[in-house]
Write a protein that holds these residues in place. Structure first.
Motif, PDB file in Angstrom:
ATOM      1  N   LYS A 195     -10.114 -17.559  -3.323  1.00  0.00           N
ATOM      2  CA  LYS A 195      -9.429 -17.895  -4.568  1.00  0.00           C
ATOM      3  C   LYS A 195      -9.061 -19.376  -4.584  1.00  0.00           C
ATOM      4  N   PRO A 196      -9.773 -20.191  -5.357  1.00  0.00           N
ATOM      5  CA  PRO A 196      -9.341 -21.590  -5.526  1.00  0.00           C
ATOM      6  C   PRO A 196      -7.972 -21.632  -6.188  1.00  0.00           C
ATOM      7  N   VAL A 197      -7.222 -22.667  -5.917  1.00  0.00           N
ATOM      8  CA  VAL A 197      -5.871 -22.755  -6.464  1.00  0.00           C
ATOM      9  C   VAL A 197      -5.894 -22.748  -7.994  1.00  0.00           C
ATOM     10  N   TRP A 198      -6.861 -23.455  -8.587  1.00  0.00           N
ATOM     11  CA  TRP A 198      -6.904 -23.543 -10.042  1.00  0.00           C
ATOM     12  C   TRP A 198      -7.223 -22.201 -10.697  1.00  0.00           C
ATOM     13  N   ALA A 199      -7.811 -21.273  -9.937  1.00  0.00           N
ATOM     14  CA  ALA A 199      -8.186 -19.971 -10.497  1.00  0.00           C
ATOM     15  C   ALA A 199      -7.172 -18.880 -10.177  1.00  0.00           C
ATOM     16  N   MET A 200      -6.036 -19.233  -9.605  1.00  0.00           N
ATOM     17  CA  MET A 200      -5.059 -18.228  -9.205  1.00  0.00           C
ATOM     18  C   MET A 200      -4.566 -17.409 -10.387  1.00  0.00           C
ATOM     19  N   TYR A 201      -4.373 -18.049 -11.532  1.00  0.00           N
ATOM     20  CA  TYR A 201      -3.892 -17.294 -12.689  1.00  0.00           C
ATOM     21  C   TYR A 201      -4.945 -16.302 -13.175  1.00  0.00           C
ATOM     22  N   GLY A 202      -6.206 -16.658 -13.054  1.00  0.00           N
ATOM     23  CA  GLY A 202      -7.260 -15.711 -13.406  1.00  0.00           C
ATOM     24  C   GLY A 202      -7.218 -14.472 -12.533  1.00  0.00           C
ATOM     25  N   TYR A 251       5.052 -19.280  -9.028  1.00  0.00           N
ATOM     26  CA  TYR A 251       4.265 -19.234  -7.798  1.00  0.00           C
ATOM     27  C   TYR A 251       3.595 -20.556  -7.415  1.00  0.00           C
ATOM     28  N   LEU A 252       3.420 -21.458  -8.362  1.00  0.00           N
ATOM     29  CA  LEU A 252       2.686 -22.688  -8.072  1.00  0.00           C
ATOM     30  C   LEU A 252       3.517 -23.932  -8.405  1.00  0.00           C
ATOM     31  N   SER A 253       4.810 -23.831  -8.249  1.00  0.00           N
ATOM     32  CA  SER A 253       5.676 -24.967  -8.590  1.00  0.00           C
ATOM     33  C   SER A 253       5.462 -26.159  -7.658  1.00  0.00           C
ATOM     34  N   LEU A 254       4.895 -25.910  -6.458  1.00  0.00           N
ATOM     35  CA  LEU A 254       4.642 -27.003  -5.514  1.00  0.00           C
ATOM     36  C   LEU A 254       3.254 -27.627  -5.691  1.00  0.00           C
ATOM     37  N   LEU A 255       2.482 -27.108  -6.639  1.00  0.00           N
ATOM     38  CA  LEU A 255       1.115 -27.588  -6.827  1.00  0.00           C
ATOM     39  C   LEU A 255       1.041 -29.086  -7.138  1.00  0.00           C
ATOM     40  N   PRO A 256       1.943 -29.654  -7.955  1.00  0.00           N
ATOM     41  CA  PRO A 256       1.853 -31.099  -8.244  1.00  0.00           C
ATOM     42  C   PRO A 256       1.992 -31.980  -7.012  1.00  0.00           C
ATOM     43  N   GLN A 257       2.499 -31.445  -5.905  1.00  0.00           N
ATOM     44  CA  GLN A 257       2.663 -32.252  -4.708  1.00  0.00           C
ATOM     45  C   GLN A 257       1.363 -32.414  -3.924  1.00  0.00           C
TER      46      GLN A 257
END
Length: 368
Positions: free
Chosen positions: A174-181, A244-250
């Protein structure tokens, strides 16, 4: 009578809101004097068109899965373990009659309507459609009985949906960008399925109403209606990222790559409608028109997602922007300014995304 209270009465009590909505759309919005002709026309429409009938059967299948999930959940509940000592002792014909009666009481709304549809199809000489409806409902009635019997014999066995989720999480990277999918496929399948089934109905209705004269503006309006049913999925995307992905911008990744990845996710989200639409108008539509429709859909979703990077964008404000965007696109479509419309969507979408992505902070009440 005891089984009716546990299964049938509880099922309809828990789904009262669902049935009220269905009743309103199929009976409440139609004047009483036109009710019979309305349903005759509706049944004639899907029995005379195999594509339309396939979508109707898909909707019936989803309802049947809803019934099956309810029964399995009741059997899995701790306060209903006594059922294994009552239903579990039944054998032979008595066992199958009991399960058949229980399932038919839940599946009855579809069964009654499909029987009426079969009779009308026979009257109109749509024999193939009548056969399809009959065989489909036989499968829908008897296949769940095996599932219930297996659950009684193996009470600790995980459901098919649970096994599907386990397989998906174990075998698919699961790529990070596809987690919502993956979230939509795992934990929000109901919303995803409803959006896709309704969109499928819209595509088929649009192509049927257009007739033999192809008009890309007519198709654009239908496709915009399909996109409208994805709006709530985009709104929920922000909540998922906040939780779940609030740290993604870091993570060290350029904003333009994040923008393209989000666009790729929404491109995948719109693929079912796009494939169905391409199948329906392939012989009439120019490839540039199909590319334009898909680019418009992705651009709309990207702008709607970018707007959600304003922290004060609540649902009411969000829906106002949805209305403004769709009305603007309708006017541009009438003037055949399709590519200008895409540019007018992409420029503010990327500008907002670029300037707000790293400045956005999830409200505390959404992450507690």
């Amino acid at each position: 009578m005891a089984l009716s209270k546990i299964f049938t009465i509880r099922y309809y009590a828990q789904n009262t809101g669902f049935f009220l909505v269905i009743f309103y759309f199929f009976f409440g919005i139609v004047p009483g004097g036109q009710l019979l002709s309305y349903h005759q026309t509706l049944i004639k429409g899907f029995t005379g068109n195999m594509d339309f009938l396939a979508l109707v059967c898909l909707a019936w299948l989803l309802y049947n899965l809803k019934c099956m999930a309810f029964v399995v959940n009741v059997l899995s509940a701790k306060d209903h373990t006594f059922l294994y000592g009552t239903l579990g002792v039944l054998e032979g014909a008595a066992k199958w009659r009991t399960w058949l009666w229980l399932h038919v009481t839940l599946y009855a709304p579809i069964l009654i309507y499909s029987c009426i549809a079969t009779a009308i199809a026979m009257q109109l000489h749509f024999y193939s459609s009548a056969l399809v409806i009959g065989l489909f409902n036989v499968i829908m009635i008897f296949a769940p009985l095996w599932v219930y019997d297996r659950k009684m014999k193996h009470p600790g066995t995980a459901s098919f949906l649970a096994r599907w989720q386990q397989w998906l999480n174990r075998n698919i990277r699961k790529p990070v960008w596809a987690m919502y999918g993956y979230e939509l496929l795992n934990n929000d399948t109901k919303s995803l399925a409803i959006a896709k089934v309704v969109s499928g109905f819209v595509v088929i209705a649009t192509c049927s109403l257009m007739g033999n004269t192809y008009d890309e503006r007519f198709i654009l309006v239908g496709f915009l209606v399909c996109i409208l049913f994805q709006v709530i999925l985009i709104y929920n995307h922000r909540r998922f990222d906040d939780l779940y992905l609030s740290l993604l911008p870091q993570l060290p990744l350029p904003v333009w790559k994040r923008y393209l990845q989000t666009g790729l996710l929404y491109l995948v989200l719109l693929l079912p409608e796009s494939i169905l639409l391409t199948y329906k108008v392939w012989q009439q539509a120019a490839p540039a028109h199909l590319i334009m429709l898909l680019a418009t859909g992705v651009s709309v979703l990207m702008l709607l997602r970018s707007l959600l990077y304003f922290p004060r964008m609540d649902q009411d404000k969000y829906l106002r922007w949805v209305l403004i965007i769709f009305v603007s696109l309708l006017f541009l479509g009438l003037a055949r300014l399709y590519w200008y419309g895409i540019a007018l969507l992409q420029v503010p979408a990327f500008t907002i995304f670029y300037n707000r992505y790293y400045r956005y902070e999830a409200p505390l009440e959404k992450v507690d």
